[in-house]
Design an enzyme around this catalytic site. Sequence first.
Site, PDB file in Angstrom:
ATOM      1  N   GLU A 128     -49.978 -25.349   1.173  1.00 47.00           N
ATOM      2  CA  GLU A 128     -49.411 -24.262   0.354  1.00 47.00           C
ATOM      3  C   GLU A 128     -50.261 -23.011   0.543  1.00 47.00           C
ATOM      4  O   GLU A 128     -51.405 -23.105   1.009  1.00 47.00           O
ATOM      5  CB  GLU A 128     -49.432 -24.679  -1.125  1.00 47.00           C
ATOM      6  CG  GLU A 128     -48.556 -25.879  -1.414  1.00 47.00           C
ATOM      7  CD  GLU A 128     -48.517 -26.249  -2.887  1.00 47.00           C
ATOM      8  OE1 GLU A 128     -49.166 -25.547  -3.702  1.00 47.00           O
ATOM      9  OE2 GLU A 128     -47.842 -27.231  -3.203  1.00 47.00           O
TER      10      GLU A 128
ATOM     11  N   ARG B  64     -56.756 -38.746  12.611  1.00 45.37           N
ATOM     12  CA  ARG B  64     -57.333 -37.590  13.305  1.00 45.37           C
ATOM     13  C   ARG B  64     -57.491 -37.770  14.815  1.00 45.37           C
ATOM     14  O   ARG B  64     -57.364 -36.784  15.560  1.00 45.37           O
ATOM     15  CB  ARG B  64     -58.665 -37.193  12.658  1.00 45.37           C
ATOM     16  CG  ARG B  64     -58.403 -36.429  11.402  1.00 45.37           C
ATOM     17  CD  ARG B  64     -59.613 -36.038  10.631  1.00 45.37           C
ATOM     18  NE  ARG B  64     -59.172 -35.192   9.523  1.00 45.37           N
ATOM     19  CZ  ARG B  64     -59.780 -35.098   8.359  1.00 45.37           C
ATOM     20  NH1 ARG B  64     -60.883 -35.787   8.134  1.00 45.37           N
ATOM     21  NH2 ARG B  64     -59.317 -34.319   7.423  1.00 45.37           N
TER      22      ARG B  64
ATOM     23  N   GLN C  56     -72.677 -22.052  42.519  1.00 47.86           N
ATOM     24  CA  GLN C  56     -73.047 -22.984  41.434  1.00 47.86           C
ATOM     25  C   GLN C  56     -72.572 -22.482  40.081  1.00 47.86           C
ATOM     26  O   GLN C  56     -72.218 -23.275  39.192  1.00 47.86           O
ATOM     27  CB  GLN C  56     -74.565 -23.175  41.396  1.00 47.86           C
ATOM     28  CG  GLN C  56     -75.071 -24.107  42.482  1.00 47.86           C
ATOM     29  CD  GLN C  56     -76.529 -24.478  42.295  1.00 47.86           C
ATOM     30  OE1 GLN C  56     -77.228 -23.883  41.480  1.00 47.86           O
ATOM     31  NE2 GLN C  56     -76.992 -25.435  43.071  1.00 47.86           N
TER      32      GLN C  56
ATOM     33  N   GLN D 272     -61.849 -17.644  32.633  1.00 49.80           N
ATOM     34  CA  GLN D 272     -62.949 -16.972  33.350  1.00 49.80           C
ATOM     35  C   GLN D 272     -62.921 -17.335  34.837  1.00 49.80           C
ATOM     36  O   GLN D 272     -63.098 -16.474  35.700  1.00 49.80           O
ATOM     37  CB  GLN D 272     -64.288 -17.386  32.708  1.00 49.80           C
ATOM     38  CG  GLN D 272     -65.466 -16.558  33.140  1.00 49.80           C
ATOM     39  CD  GLN D 272     -65.321 -15.090  32.705  1.00 49.80           C
ATOM     40  OE1 GLN D 272     -64.600 -14.789  31.762  1.00 49.80           O
ATOM     41  NE2 GLN D 272     -65.977 -14.195  33.422  1.00 49.80           N
TER      42      GLN D 272
ATOM     43  N   GLU E 288     -54.516 -30.075  10.599  1.00 51.69           N
ATOM     44  CA  GLU E 288     -54.977 -31.445  10.294  1.00 51.69           C
ATOM     45  C   GLU E 288     -56.464 -31.438   9.927  1.00 51.69           C
ATOM     46  O   GLU E 288     -57.205 -32.347  10.297  1.00 51.69           O
ATOM     47  CB  GLU E 288     -54.734 -32.375  11.486  1.00 51.69           C
ATOM     48  CG  GLU E 288     -53.276 -32.610  11.784  1.00 51.69           C
ATOM     49  CD  GLU E 288     -52.675 -33.757  10.985  1.00 51.69           C
ATOM     50  OE1 GLU E 288     -53.307 -34.800  10.883  1.00 51.69           O
ATOM     51  OE2 GLU E 288     -51.575 -33.555  10.448  1.00 51.69           O
ATOM     52  N   GLY E 289     -56.908 -30.392   9.269  1.00 49.11           N
ATOM     53  CA  GLY E 289     -58.316 -30.264   8.860  1.00 49.11           C
ATOM     54  C   GLY E 289     -59.073 -29.411   9.859  1.00 49.11           C
ATOM     55  O   GLY E 289     -59.161 -29.759  11.036  1.00 49.11           O
TER      56      GLY E 289
HETATM   57  C1  LIG Z   1     -49.316 -23.890  13.522  1.00 50.12           C
HETATM   58  C2  LIG Z   1     -49.626 -24.656  12.270  1.00 50.12           C
HETATM   59  C3  LIG Z   1     -48.906 -25.793  11.980  1.00 50.12           C
HETATM   60  C4  LIG Z   1     -49.162 -26.489  10.798  1.00 50.12           C
HETATM   61  N1  LIG Z   1     -48.379 -27.564  10.472  1.00 50.12           N
HETATM   62  C5  LIG Z   1     -48.487 -28.082   9.226  1.00 50.12           C
HETATM   63  C6  LIG Z   1     -47.534 -29.052   8.761  1.00 50.12           C
HETATM   64  O1  LIG Z   1     -46.624 -29.468   9.504  1.00 50.12           O
HETATM   65  N2  LIG Z   1     -47.625 -29.486   7.482  1.00 50.12           N
HETATM   66  C7  LIG Z   1     -48.604 -29.046   6.641  1.00 50.12           C
HETATM   67  O2  LIG Z   1     -48.630 -29.493   5.494  1.00 50.12           O
HETATM   68  N3  LIG Z   1     -49.535 -28.162   7.047  1.00 50.12           N
HETATM   69  C8  LIG Z   1     -49.495 -27.659   8.307  1.00 50.12           C
HETATM   70  N4  LIG Z   1     -50.399 -26.707   8.732  1.00 50.12           N
HETATM   71  C9  LIG Z   1     -51.429 -26.255   7.786  1.00 50.12           C
HETATM   72  C10 LIG Z   1     -52.859 -26.582   8.211  1.00 50.12           C
HETATM   73  O3  LIG Z   1     -53.135 -27.926   8.019  1.00 50.12           O
HETATM   74  C11 LIG Z   1     -53.785 -25.622   7.420  1.00 50.12           C
HETATM   75  O4  LIG Z   1     -53.630 -24.341   7.987  1.00 50.12           O
HETATM   76  C12 LIG Z   1     -55.220 -26.062   7.469  1.00 50.12           C
HETATM   77  O5  LIG Z   1     -55.415 -27.224   6.718  1.00 50.12           O
HETATM   78  C13 LIG Z   1     -56.169 -24.972   6.944  1.00 50.12           C
HETATM   79  O6  LIG Z   1     -55.752 -24.459   5.731  1.00 50.12           O
HETATM   80  P1  LIG Z   1     -55.684 -22.871   5.518  1.00 50.12           P
HETATM   81  O7  LIG Z   1     -54.933 -22.316   6.662  1.00 50.12           O
HETATM   82  O8  LIG Z   1     -55.169 -22.601   4.170  1.00 50.12           O
HETATM   83  O9  LIG Z   1     -57.173 -22.370   5.655  1.00 50.12           O
HETATM   84  P2  LIG Z   1     -58.274 -22.324   4.485  1.00 50.12           P
HETATM   85  O10 LIG Z   1     -58.374 -23.655   3.845  1.00 50.12           O
HETATM   86  O11 LIG Z   1     -58.034 -21.149   3.625  1.00 50.12           O
HETATM   87  O12 LIG Z   1     -59.585 -22.070   5.334  1.00 50.12           O
HETATM   88  C14 LIG Z   1     -59.961 -20.789   5.824  1.00 50.12           C
HETATM   89  C15 LIG Z   1     -61.335 -20.907   6.495  1.00 50.12           C
HETATM   90  O13 LIG Z   1     -62.305 -21.320   5.518  1.00 50.12           O
HETATM   91  C16 LIG Z   1     -62.946 -22.495   5.960  1.00 50.12           C
HETATM   92  N5  LIG Z   1     -63.260 -23.359   4.820  1.00 50.12           N
HETATM   93  C17 LIG Z   1     -62.446 -23.720   3.794  1.00 50.12           C
HETATM   94  N6  LIG Z   1     -63.103 -24.541   2.944  1.00 50.12           N
HETATM   95  C18 LIG Z   1     -64.343 -24.712   3.448  1.00 50.12           C
HETATM   96  C19 LIG Z   1     -65.482 -25.456   3.059  1.00 50.12           C
HETATM   97  N7  LIG Z   1     -65.485 -26.207   1.961  1.00 50.12           N
HETATM   98  N8  LIG Z   1     -66.591 -25.395   3.840  1.00 50.12           N
HETATM   99  C20 LIG Z   1     -66.613 -24.638   4.963  1.00 50.12           C
HETATM  100  N9  LIG Z   1     -65.556 -23.918   5.399  1.00 50.12           N
HETATM  101  C21 LIG Z   1     -64.450 -23.962   4.655  1.00 50.12           C
HETATM  102  C22 LIG Z   1     -61.959 -23.170   6.897  1.00 50.12           C
HETATM  103  O14 LIG Z   1     -62.592 -24.067   7.783  1.00 50.12           O
HETATM  104  C23 LIG Z   1     -61.352 -21.953   7.608  1.00 50.12           C
HETATM  105  O15 LIG Z   1     -62.208 -21.564   8.638  1.00 50.12           O
HETATM  106  C24 LIG Z   1     -50.189 -26.042   9.930  1.00 50.12           C
HETATM  107  C25 LIG Z   1     -50.935 -24.907  10.254  1.00 50.12           C
HETATM  108  C26 LIG Z   1     -50.648 -24.201  11.401  1.00 50.12           C
HETATM  109  C27 LIG Z   1     -51.431 -22.944  11.683  1.00 50.12           C
END
Ligand SMILES: Cc1cc2nc3c(=O)[nH]c(=O)nc-3n(C[C@H](O)[C@H](O)[C@H](O)COP(=O)(O)OP(=O)(O)OC[C@H]3O[C@@H](n4cnc5c(N)ncnc54)[C@H](O)[C@@H]3O)c2cc1C
Length: 409
Positions: free
Chosen positions: A131, A268, A304, A362, A389-390
Amino acid sequence: MAEFTMELNDEQKEVRDWIHGFAADVIRPAAAEWDEREETPWPVIQEAAKVGIYSLDFYAQQYFDPTGLGIPMAMEELFWGDAGIALSIVGTGLAAVGVLANGTEEQIGTWIPQMYGDANDVKVAAFCSSEPDAGSDVASMRTRAVYDEAKDEWVLNGTKTWATNGGIANVHVVVAVVDSELGSKGHASFIVPLGTPGLSQGQKFKKHGIRASHTAEVVLENVRVPGSCLLGGKEKLDERLARARERAKAGGGERLKNAAMATFEASRPAVGAMAVGTARAAYEVALDYAKTREQFGRPIIDNQGVAFQLADMRTSIDAARLLVWRASWMAVSGKQFTSAEGSMSKLFASETAKKVTGQAIQILGGNGYTREYPVERMHRDAAIYTIFEGTSEIQRLVIARTLSGMPIR
Ligand SMILES: Cc1cc2nc3c(=O)[nH]c(=O)nc-3n(C[C@H](O)[C@H](O)[C@H](O)COP(=O)(O)OP(=O)(O)OC[C@H]3O[C@@H](n4cnc5c(N)ncnc54)[C@H](O)[C@@H]3O)c2cc1C
């Protein structure tokens, strides 16, 4: 328990070659076109359905391979073809696993065929958990499901985002909060068929990579589904919630989180395998190019500076595959992930794909930076593995917590 082996048996080799043939002959030639169109490649999915690669049977066969190597092998080959198209082919699997893991036999029998359709009329499915305010922090999910006992219906309200196939799926599996006191243990999954009043697609995202895969918001406004759409059924949910409340009272919150993490650990490695496929594809293009491109009167691989990069790329890819295979074998053998080996495999393979595809650009020099050559697309595609997926940070968090036993934040 299956013996761990690093050699595929004859049957596995045959399946791998078959998938590779499809990836090389059908997926790879279509990759640039669908990347530019940024649309779901329905004709390619249909081709995959015709040969049997887009079907539950295919995944079930790979999933139940006792060595654990069926899924990683299939993912590596499909994503070697192209990540965007491959995700369009395997995205339905994520929703199907949601039903297989939580659904009753009747629900599995009813909904999974509707997720895939058939070769003449292919359908896709979506798994909707993320969400706008609940990405990495799944427990802060806001979509609510409220039971209307008089009508035996569930009423869903909320906005899901980033859903692969969201809004175009024939079947949406929607995760929603049924008890807000219990964090992620108060969530339940619901089937929401396409055409259900109140279900609509929000914005479709224009993405950096995997552009052939449809990603969109899914809006749920007073969506009513029959009680039979609660995966697992009401009785099982009530029992599960009662157990969770008991444990929460007894201070077992950490144990609950750990149980959820174990599930993710097992899934994963599949994402790690996708990353290995993309990395390998870019490495192969770079290797061929380095052997044929001449500067200063000799192939560039004769330097290299270039050859060592290729050596490092290949070493990382092989290391990533080994981590993926180990974790997949552990999952299928019921081994405990005592060092978060599933997260390790996803973390290392994702970061490898991002790095290796950049190195490939590159090595191809100016050509690598253009859309005439596929490594530019592969580099854009690879960035997703460290996010969905995390994220990589969340993988590190899980590994660090698992190793230390501490609630590291
Ligand atoms: C192309 C695409 C397809 C997807 N498909 C699906 C799907 O089919 N179904 C579904 O449910 N979801 C889906 N997702 C969602 C996806 O799983 C989330 O985008 C992902 O879990 C990250 O959540 P967020 O984007 O809200 O980032 P955020 O959680 O807001 O994170 C933003 C940044 O903060 C960092 N961060 C957050 N918390 C911490 C912490 N505690 N410690 C250190 N760093 C932290 C994160 O690593 C990231 O770098 C999809 C996303 C994309 C982009």
